[in-house]
Design a protein around this motif. Structure first.
Motif, PDB file in Angstrom:
ATOM      1  N   GLN A  61      46.105  45.834  36.985  1.00  0.00           N
ATOM      2  CA  GLN A  61      47.060  45.364  35.985  1.00  0.00           C
ATOM      3  C   GLN A  61      46.511  44.156  35.227  1.00  0.00           C
ATOM      4  N   ASN A  62      45.791  43.270  35.919  1.00  0.00           N
ATOM      5  CA  ASN A  62      45.175  42.118  35.259  1.00  0.00           C
ATOM      6  C   ASN A  62      43.894  42.517  34.533  1.00  0.00           C
ATOM      7  N   THR A  63      43.146  43.414  35.138  1.00  0.00           N
ATOM      8  CA  THR A  63      41.911  43.900  34.519  1.00  0.00           C
ATOM      9  C   THR A  63      42.208  44.582  33.187  1.00  0.00           C
ATOM     10  N   LEU A  64      43.277  45.357  33.162  1.00  0.00           N
ATOM     11  CA  LEU A  64      43.667  46.058  31.938  1.00  0.00           C
ATOM     12  C   LEU A  64      43.945  45.062  30.809  1.00  0.00           C
ATOM     13  N   VAL A  65      44.692  44.001  31.145  1.00  0.00           N
ATOM     14  CA  VAL A  65      45.043  42.995  30.131  1.00  0.00           C
ATOM     15  C   VAL A  65      43.803  42.248  29.640  1.00  0.00           C
ATOM     16  N   LYS A  66      42.892  41.920  30.550  1.00  0.00           N
ATOM     17  CA  LYS A  66      41.715  41.141  30.178  1.00  0.00           C
ATOM     18  C   LYS A  66      40.750  41.921  29.283  1.00  0.00           C
ATOM     19  N   PHE A  80      39.069  53.610  29.173  1.00  0.00           N
ATOM     20  CA  PHE A  80      39.401  52.454  30.008  1.00  0.00           C
ATOM     21  C   PHE A  80      40.783  52.610  30.641  1.00  0.00           C
ATOM     22  N   LEU A  81      41.772  53.069  29.864  1.00  0.00           N
ATOM     23  CA  LEU A  81      43.107  53.284  30.409  1.00  0.00           C
ATOM     24  C   LEU A  81      43.081  54.313  31.531  1.00  0.00           C
ATOM     25  N   SER A  82      42.330  55.369  31.345  1.00  0.00           N
ATOM     26  CA  SER A  82      42.193  56.390  32.385  1.00  0.00           C
ATOM     27  C   SER A  82      41.604  55.787  33.658  1.00  0.00           C
ATOM     28  N   PHE A  83      40.607  54.949  33.483  1.00  0.00           N
ATOM     29  CA  PHE A  83      39.947  54.307  34.618  1.00  0.00           C
ATOM     30  C   PHE A  83      40.924  53.442  35.407  1.00  0.00           C
ATOM     31  N   ALA A 139      51.453  46.873  32.649  1.00  0.00           N
ATOM     32  CA  ALA A 139      50.351  46.233  31.929  1.00  0.00           C
ATOM     33  C   ALA A 139      49.915  47.096  30.747  1.00  0.00           C
ATOM     34  N   TRP A 140      49.937  48.414  30.925  1.00  0.00           N
ATOM     35  CA  TRP A 140      49.636  49.359  29.843  1.00  0.00           C
ATOM     36  C   TRP A 140      50.530  49.082  28.644  1.00  0.00           C
ATOM     37  N   THR A 205      45.082  60.477  27.254  1.00  0.00           N
ATOM     38  CA  THR A 205      44.076  61.545  27.250  1.00  0.00           C
ATOM     39  C   THR A 205      43.101  61.206  28.375  1.00  0.00           C
ATOM     40  N   PHE A 206      43.469  61.595  29.572  1.00  0.00           N
ATOM     41  CA  PHE A 206      42.712  61.179  30.754  1.00  0.00           C
ATOM     42  C   PHE A 206      41.288  61.725  30.726  1.00  0.00           C
ATOM     43  N   GLN A 207      40.367  60.830  31.052  1.00  0.00           N
ATOM     44  CA  GLN A 207      38.949  61.174  31.089  1.00  0.00           C
ATOM     45  C   GLN A 207      38.366  60.733  32.425  1.00  0.00           C
ATOM     46  N   PHE A 208      37.607  61.612  33.037  1.00  0.00           N
ATOM     47  CA  PHE A 208      36.977  61.282  34.312  1.00  0.00           C
ATOM     48  C   PHE A 208      35.584  60.734  34.056  1.00  0.00           C
ATOM     49  N   SER A 209      35.570  59.576  33.387  1.00  0.00           N
ATOM     50  CA  SER A 209      34.301  58.913  33.077  1.00  0.00           C
ATOM     51  C   SER A 209      34.503  57.410  33.161  1.00  0.00           C
ATOM     52  N   MET A 210      33.419  56.713  33.403  1.00  0.00           N
ATOM     53  CA  MET A 210      33.488  55.270  33.618  1.00  0.00           C
ATOM     54  C   MET A 210      33.366  54.524  32.293  1.00  0.00           C
ATOM     55  N   PRO A 211      34.036  53.379  32.152  1.00  0.00           N
ATOM     56  CA  PRO A 211      33.859  52.549  30.952  1.00  0.00           C
ATOM     57  C   PRO A 211      32.431  52.011  30.870  1.00  0.00           C
ATOM     58  N   LYS A 212      32.063  51.565  29.696  1.00  0.00           N
ATOM     59  CA  LYS A 212      30.675  51.119  29.501  1.00  0.00           C
ATOM     60  C   LYS A 212      30.336  49.862  30.286  1.00  0.00           C
ATOM     61  N   ASN A 213      31.328  49.002  30.550  1.00  0.00           N
ATOM     62  CA  ASN A 213      31.078  47.746  31.281  1.00  0.00           C
ATOM     63  C   ASN A 213      31.685  47.797  32.680  1.00  0.00           C
ATOM     64  N   THR A 214      31.451  48.902  33.375  1.00  0.00           N
ATOM     65  CA  THR A 214      32.071  49.133  34.677  1.00  0.00           C
ATOM     66  C   THR A 214      31.721  48.039  35.686  1.00  0.00           C
TER      67      THR A 214
END
Length: 489
Positions: A61-66, A80-83, A139-140, A205-214
């Motif tokens: 929840q904090n990671t999403l906001v940051k 990122f939201l999917s992650f 947080a979303w 639109t859920f994606q099973f992939s990691m964000p670029k700055n994982t």
């Protein structure tokens, strides 16, 4: 500050409405309809769930906001939201499996003092899971500047439905045992409603992939887990410790006192919902001058509003306790100790939001872990000696030390200062009015006495703060209200 004031005002009204409903539940219905044992049990179950919630949410929840504002394209934001929604399952599933394996040991440890806990232990992870995903989807909504609805669900919805369940207990449609299970169902409902609201704001639109700055996200998330665990342990750890040393009825006595004191922190909770993403954006854009202004404004505004609430509670505390069953009356000193700790934390403004969005947050979080260990040690010493008073004293010391450490960190590392000379003026005003009104008793029934004293305090406190211009923003708000009133008449 326009959007901050607008949504903070709405959130404050909603939160106080929720606390108003909560007051009816806490001061009248819970003690009478559930009794001390099941009231204490309900509080213990939800407190344990709140403590493990950060582990289930793993700080998302904090990671999403940051990090949300740092993504530029819609595809990156969607990934990122999917992650943030799917990744917690990587931790939740193993934790639940381990808990099942050691279930008997956990059961014995938690119920060794209070046998009644044994039948309800499984509700703790269930409610904790619902709380975790509620916070993530809340947080979303917040990152899209929609903080009001989720706040309504959290502060009003849960308490309103609890009120309805208590009414069902009164009319014997629901047993006291059934109430505990129904409370768990309420948290599930809150999570589902908030999830669909978040999806309404932005269709997933859920994606099973990691964000670029994982890697950066996971590093931040690890420390936020520590932060959330520290904060929730400082908030609810005392009730968990009480269960280990005293009969569960004492949690009910302690809960009434802490509920009254927690009203002081409502303005901070309301403003934090919208200030946090704004703070994150200012720090990301390196606008430290604007951030310093925001820091000072949130501090003094919260001090004025929180000081008024604290003053109203403290001077009316004896009358408040005349309205609850006599066995609960030993918690007056608890209200003062917990209330003072909440007031100190409140006048730090958006201090937490600043810390969680710097590269230096790790040191403070490890300090928080140390202070939790200190809090546990203090509780182990003081609860056997002084009961709920010792528990409150341990909490006062722990929260005050933690708040002071966070304040010094921001001042020394970032050279941001929340306090001005108006801070001292506000403290003096609040103290003088407390001395003036606390010993002044009205020879009326408690409700009438509280009403009369509260009206006098409101008039005097508002006038003195307005006269000395403690907060220019609050003065402007008062001027706006007066202008509308004059126009109306």
């Amino acid at each position: 500050m326009g959007i901050v004031l607008n949504q903070s005002l709405k959130n404050t009204i909603i939160t106080y409405l929720g606390f108003g409903i909560g007051a009816i539940n806490t001061l009248y219905l819970y003690p009478v309809l559930l009794g001390a044992t099941f009231y204490g049990l309900t509080n213990y179950i939800t407190s344990c769930a709140n403590v493990i919630m950060p582990l289930f949410a793993i700080g998302m929840q904090n990671t999403l906001v940051k990090f949300y504002s740092q993504y530029e394209t819609q595809e990156e934001k969607s990934r990122f939201l999917s992650f943030t929604v799917l990744f917690p399952l990587v931790v939740i599933v193993p934790m639940l499996l381990v808990s099942l394996y050691f279930y008997d040991e956990i059961l014995f440890f938690l119920s060794k003092k209070n046998e009644i806990v044994k039948n309800y232990v499984w509700l703790i992870p269930f409610i904790g899971l619902c709380m975790a995903y509620f916070e993530i989807f809340y947080a979303w909504a917040r990152v899209h500047m929609h903080s009001v609805f989720g706040n309504f669900i959290k502060e009003v919805g849960l308490r309103l439905f609890s009120l309805l369940l208590l009414i069902a207990v009164y009319f014997e449609y629901l047993s006291v045992e059934g109430f505990v299970y129904a409370t768990a169902a309420l948290y599930l409902l809150a999570f589902l409603v908030t999830m669909f609201y978040a999806f309404h704001i932005e269709k997933p639109t859920f994606q099973f992939s990691m964000p670029k700055n994982t890697k950066e996200i996971l590093t931040y998330t690890f420390y936020i887990i520590l932060s959330g665990s520290v904060a929730n342990l400082l908030l609810d750890g005392d009730k968990i410790m009480l269960n280990q040393y005293m009969i569960i009825d004492n949690i009910a006595f302690y809960s009434i006192a802490t509920f009254i004191a927690l009203v002081i922190s409502v303005p901070s909770r309301a403003m934090h919902q919208i200030v946090y993403p704004i703070t994150a954006k200012l720090m990301h854009d390196n606008k430290f001058e604007e951030l310093n202004v925001l820091y000072k404004k949130t501090s003094i505004n919260l001090q004025v509003v929180g000081g008024y609430v604290m003053l109203g509670i403290f001077v009316n505390i004896n009358q408040l306790y005349e309205m609850v069953p006599k066995e609960y009356s030993g918690g007056i000193l608890v209200v003062f100790m917990i209330g003072i700790s909440k007031y100190f934390d409140l006048i730090l403004g958006n201090n937490n939001a600043i810390i969680f969005n710097t590269k230096y947050y790790r040191a403070v979080l490890f300090l928080g872990v140390l202070l939790v260990a200190v809090a546990i040690g203090l509780n182990m010493v003081f609860i056997p000696m002084y009961g709920i008073m010792g528990c409150a004293f341990a909490t006062l010391l722990s929260i005050t030390l933690y708040s002071l450490a966070k304040l010094l960190f921001v001042v020394k590392r970032l050279h941001l200062y929340p306090f001005t000379r108006e801070t001292i003026h506000s403290l003096v005003i609040t103290f003088i009015l407390f001395i003036s009104f606390y010993f002044w008793e009205f020879p009326f029934s408690p409700i009438i006495a509280i009403t009369c004293k509260s009206i006098l305090i409101t008039v005097v406190y508002t006038y003195v703060n307005y006269k000395f211009v403690i907060s220019t923003e609050i003065n402007n708000a008062i001027d706006l209200v007066l202008a509308k009133v004059k126009k109306f008449f």
